[in-house]
Design an enzyme around this catalytic site. Structure first.
Site, mmCIF file in Angstrom:
data_model
loop_
_atom_site.group_PDB
_atom_site.id
_atom_site.type_symbol
_atom_site.label_atom_id
_atom_site.label_comp_id
_atom_site.label_asym_id
_atom_site.label_seq_id
_atom_site.Cartn_x
_atom_site.Cartn_y
_atom_site.Cartn_z
ATOM 1 N N ASP A 1 -15.687 1.538 4.253
ATOM 2 C CA ASP A 1 -16.289 2.784 5.513
ATOM 3 C C ASP A 1 -16.601 1.980 6.593
ATOM 4 O O ASP A 1 -16.280 0.803 6.671
ATOM 5 C CB ASP A 1 -17.786 3.029 4.980
ATOM 6 C CG ASP A 1 -18.380 4.034 5.369
ATOM 7 O OD1 ASP A 1 -17.727 4.996 6.175
ATOM 8 O OD2 ASP A 1 -19.543 4.350 5.409
ATOM 9 N N GLU B 1 -13.379 2.192 11.700
ATOM 10 C CA GLU B 1 -12.485 2.780 12.857
ATOM 11 C C GLU B 1 -12.115 1.914 13.814
ATOM 12 O O GLU B 1 -11.103 2.349 14.635
ATOM 13 C CB GLU B 1 -13.550 4.073 13.406
ATOM 14 C CG GLU B 1 -13.686 5.059 12.574
ATOM 15 C CD GLU B 1 -14.686 4.870 11.568
ATOM 16 O OE1 GLU B 1 -14.288 5.309 10.194
ATOM 17 O OE2 GLU B 1 -15.609 3.982 11.702
ATOM 18 N N ASP C 1 -18.742 12.420 7.572
ATOM 19 C CA ASP C 1 -20.169 12.941 7.838
ATOM 20 C C ASP C 1 -20.216 14.280 7.996
ATOM 21 O O ASP C 1 -20.352 14.635 9.374
ATOM 22 C CB ASP C 1 -20.923 11.892 8.598
ATOM 23 C CG ASP C 1 -21.087 10.566 8.223
ATOM 24 O OD1 ASP C 1 -20.470 10.244 6.974
ATOM 25 O OD2 ASP C 1 -21.551 9.515 8.738
#
Length: 896
Positions: free
Chosen positions: A446, A449, A566
């Protein structure tokens, strides 16, 4: 008038008749273009390849003004055009004199320009070009249709901002003309309220960003500069710009414009002609999707907020008590010691208790997945993962060579540089060490980015950790770096604003191992981590890896699954998630799903009820939600429990079909769930269907995506469709139907011409694998004749490579035909030994579309009298065959 010169001399007769936009020799082209650039690129020399498979050309820049907003034009340019396959063509444009950044071959292997390609006979794509200004057009030879055309138009709207080519150090631009009838799909990642087909007069920003998918029409977690283009008659082609720099793609009425912040223009064109053909050709280049383990197609449960082992264990027990299938339990960052990777909180997740829980999951045929974030805490000098990373020198660097400091959940962190040659081995070692303590089955990566709660290049830390996890508490002077990389002259609409590129991520001047700056590789971080993680999980478990990554790029599907991030807990979010799931199948990432019931916000019983009905049929089916909101487990509402039992019950019966599609995805790149136009490309109505989807080519899912709804309008392509819950039929000529949709039901229909393998439902996939098979054979309603076919792939679900091999796997092919009431169903096998060894049994056959009265049966030429059950109007279920699936068989019947 200057015309496009044909470089494939053998194809002149095919291409000469193509009508291309003309360009005046006097350069009377678009006035807006002249006002913006005061210059153009002109072809100055060309060398055709001896094998007629392409050419190399040099472009010179002619300018009327030295003043330009976005910097000096690079001059001269090199253009390389190559036919790489019959159905794939490449157009590459870069600096003639100096090398420029491009996606590394180590991350995305592909033919190099320097390598000699084999001769391609009878190519199906051709290129024409104009010299002054330079422009090129890609043409489908079979019908002369122009698929991509960068030549500026000379007629029409004079205010059209269309540049044939702009090439500067930090600004590249190129446009293509499009017919008004073109239907475009792809260009992600973003949440699309408009639906699946791209709407005109929109700008799509491609920049990997830590922004929740609850936000619409902004750049999200990954960059996927690829689109499908559907034309009249059902012909499709694909276009990839292989460039990892930030970019915007502007879609106007009759043209598409790329605005890119660096790198090269490296275009690949895929001929199709069907959507499945395009994705096949695309994944041949960027990498076939990674095969997923069998268990990963079961249901998954997660929540940020399972604060200890007891809470996590109780959830598993509650699923069992509610008789809701559950294959895999997950833990979010709750399990960590102060949110440090590869650690456990000794009070809440004591190792002995935690290990016993995971061992119990495994004993019950269930799996366990943990989360890992890339940020490595620097706050604890005895933290082994951090220390070993220092010793291997694998962290991102500032320009002065110091490790770059950021902040995420653990507080101050260094970020691993997965471009560093030592980083993958360090990652493998850390994974192995933690796996030795807790034998997890999958890894969820996770925040890659790269997410960073701070902004700046020279942040420092005063030694204090503040219990405020999302606000930056480092000291960051000159918060936004005012360099040409953090704030380039052309500003993409990052996060829906024009923030600097380094906003809440690594600064753009941060250096990777080879000196490459973050500006160029930012969009590749998730891919680089996924490659390392896939390798680590393969080595450590010695089984097929399961990796789930939030960030990705073109080619990520070869290493990881993905989820939509999300999202919110609304019916809008539910509808948008379907569009995102379908887009990722187009991007070559078929293992995709959304957080069921929504990650953010409070949910309602109605939303959760309808969401599990949809999520049960997505490839990756997981419920997950935020610690800030109330729990959303499916068993908390009686109605949701009933819907989950019903929808997941069918999903688990379909597991052999999902797994066969997994095999197909790995071999051909095909999406597991697909837009309707993938199976019905010549039906123009399917181009506008947003919220229905297909599993494979044959199972149509028509969900409820609005509140307080007990009926829906659904589109059915031509043919007979049977409801898989009650076997009622719909006969369609390609039209909309009003369907009943009670609160506990989702409409799932199977199309004629298909043979579908089913097993029995159970609470885990491993239990499903032990059950007998039933074949559903689907003929058109009322037809006197018809055919159906299908197949099933079987292996142990965990081999590292998914393949056909004696004693390791079996492929069983089914064929059926019907003529004048007489029918036959046959099987043939490739490598039957595995199926025989596993002892799989064919118990029953469901025949749809037949006369169910006075039907007699013969099995392997012997008359039989099987158990019978009438299904709907035209269905008959026979059972009790008890025949080895690994042996060929023949079932005949006739009806009077």
């Amino acid at each position: 008038m200057a015309s496009g010169k044909i470089f494939f001399s053998a194809l002149v007769l095919f291409v000469i008749s193509v009508k291309l936009p003309e360009v005046d020799a006097g350069i009377k082209f678009n006035e807006a273009f002249m006002d913006r650039q005061r210059g153009m690129h002109i072809l100055t020399s060309m060398k055709e390849y001896e094998n007629k498979q392409g050419f190399e050309a040099t472009l010179g820049f002619v300018s009327e003004s030295g003043n330009d907003t976005y910097g000096e034009d690079i001059n001269p340019l090199q253009v390389t055009v190559r036919i790489e396959k019959k159905t794939r063509l490449r157009v590459y444009i870069s600096d003639y004199s100096n090398s420029r950044w491009e996606v590394p071959h180590s991350l995305l292997p592909r033919p190099k320009l320097s390598s000699k390609l084999k001769h391609v006979s009878s190519p199906q794509l051709a290129v024409t070009y104009t010299r002054k200004p330079f422009g090129f057009a890609v043409t489908r030879i079979s019908n002369g249709e122009v698929l991509f055309n960068s030549t500026p138009p000379t007629t029409g709207n004079k205010n059209l901002l269309f540049n044939s080519l702009v090439f500067k150090d930090q600004y590249l631009e190129l446009s293509t003309q499009l017919p008004s009838t073109a239907a475009l799909f792809g260009l992600g990642e973003s949440t699309r309220p408009d639906g699946l087909k791209l709407n005109k007069n929109r700008t799509f920003t491609l920049w990997a960003t830590d922004t929740g998918s609850i936000r619409t029409d902004v750049d999200l977690y990954g960059s996927y500069p690829f689109y499908l283009d559907g034309r009249e008659g059902g012909l499709f082609h694909g276009v990839l710009l292989l460039n990892s720099n930030g970019m915007e793609v502007v879609y106007q009425e009759n043209y598409l414009t790329y605005k890119v912040l660096g790198g090269v223009l490296d275009f690949y064109f895929f001929l199709g002609p069907s959507p499945l053909d395009v994705v096949d050709q695309f994944t041949q280049l960027v990498g076939r999707p990674a095969p997923q383990p069998y268990w990963s197609f079961g249901f998954h449960q997660c929540r940020w907020g399972y604060r200890n082992v007891s809470m996590t264990k109780a959830v598993v027990e509650n699923f069992r008590k509610a008789k809701i299938p559950l294959d895999t339990m997950w833990n979010d960052i709750d399990y960590m010691d102060k949110y440090k990777d590869f650690t456990n909180d000794k009070e809440r997740f004591p190792l002995e208790e935690w290990r016993a829980f995971v061992d119990e999951l495994h004993a019950n045929g269930q799996q366990y997945v943990i989360i890992i974030d890339p940020g490595i805490s620097i706050a604890y000098q005895n933290y082994g993962t951090y220390i070993r990373g220092l010793e291997a020198n694998i962290y991102l660097k500032k320009q002065n060579g110091e490790n770059y400091l950021g902040q995420v959940w653990p507080g101050p962190v260094f970020f691993p540089d997965f471009f560093h040659p030592n980083a993958t081995q360090w990652w493998i070692n850390e994974t192995q060490s933690f796996y030795n303590q807790i034998p997890f089955d999958g890894m969820w990566i996770d925040m890659n980015e790269l997410a960073n709660f701070c902004t700046g290049i020279s942040c420092t830390w005063n030694g204090t950790i503040i219990d405020d996890y999302t606000s930056c508490y480092l000291q960051c002077p000159n918060v936004l770096n005012h360099t040409k990389y953090d704030i380039p002259t052309y500003k993409i609409n990052h996060e829906g604003t024009y923030e600097g590129l380094g906003y809440r991520t690594a600064a753009m001047t941060v250096k990777h191992y080879d000196g490459t700056i973050e500006y160029n590789v930012h969009n590749l971080y998730g891919l680089s981590e996924a490659i390392a993680t896939n390798k680590a999980m393969t080595i450590v478990r010695e089984k097929r890896p399961f990796v789930l990554s939030r960030s990705g790029f073109i080619g990520s599907g070869a290493h990881t699954a993905h989820w939509t991030g999300d999202n919110g807990a609304s019916f809008n979010d539910l509808a948008y998630s379907i569009v995102t799931v379908l887009n990722f199948g187009i991007f070559g990432i078929p293992m995709i799903g959304a957080d069921i019931c929504g990650f953010n916000d409070e949910t309602t019983e109605d939303i959760c009820n309808r969401w599990i009905q949809v999520g049960a049929f997505h490839p990756f089916s997981r419920a997950h939600n935020n610690i800030a909101n109330k729990p959303k487990e499916l068993y908390l509402w009686e109605s949701v429990t009933i819907s989950a039992q019903k929808a997941l019950g069918l999903r688990y019966r379909l597991l052999p079909f999902f797994y066969t599609l997994n095999y197909e995805a790995n071999k051909k790149g095909y999406p597991i769930v697909r837009p309707l136009f993938f199976a019905f490309p010549t039906d123009p109505n399917t181009l506008n269907v947003n919220y229905q989807f297909l599993i494979g080519n044959s199972i149509l899912v028509s969900p409820v995506v609005t509140a307080n709804t007990t009926s829906i309008e659904a589109y059915f392509p031509k043919g007979t469709w049977y409801n898989m819950f009650d076997w009622s039929k719909i006969q369609s000529v390609g039209e909309n139907f009003t369907l009943s949709a009670p609160w506990d039901s989702i409409n799932v229909h199977i199309h004629e011409g298909v043979i579908l393998p089913l097993q029995e439902s159970a609470l885990t996939s491993i239990e499903v694998r032990k059950t007998p098979f039933t074949l559903v054979v689907v003929f058109p309603s009322g037809a006197l004749s018809g055919k159906a076919n299908g197949y099933v792939f079987l292996d142990n679900g965990d081999e590292i490579i998914i393949y056909l091999k004696v004693n390791k796997s079996s492929l069983i092919i089914f064929e059926a035909s019907l003529k004048n009431g007489e029918g036959v169903l046959k099987s043939k096998l490739k490598f039957k030994e595995y199926a025989l060894e596993e002892g799989w049994i064919l118990d029953g056959v469901i025949l749809l579309g037949i006369n169910t009265t006075h039907t007699s049966f013969y099995f392997n030429k012997n008359s039989i009298n099987p158990e019978r059950k009438i299904l709907g109007e035209e269905g008959l279920h026979i059972s009790g065959l008890n025949y080895p699936l690994g042996e060929a068989f023949e079932l005949k019947w006739n009806s009077t």
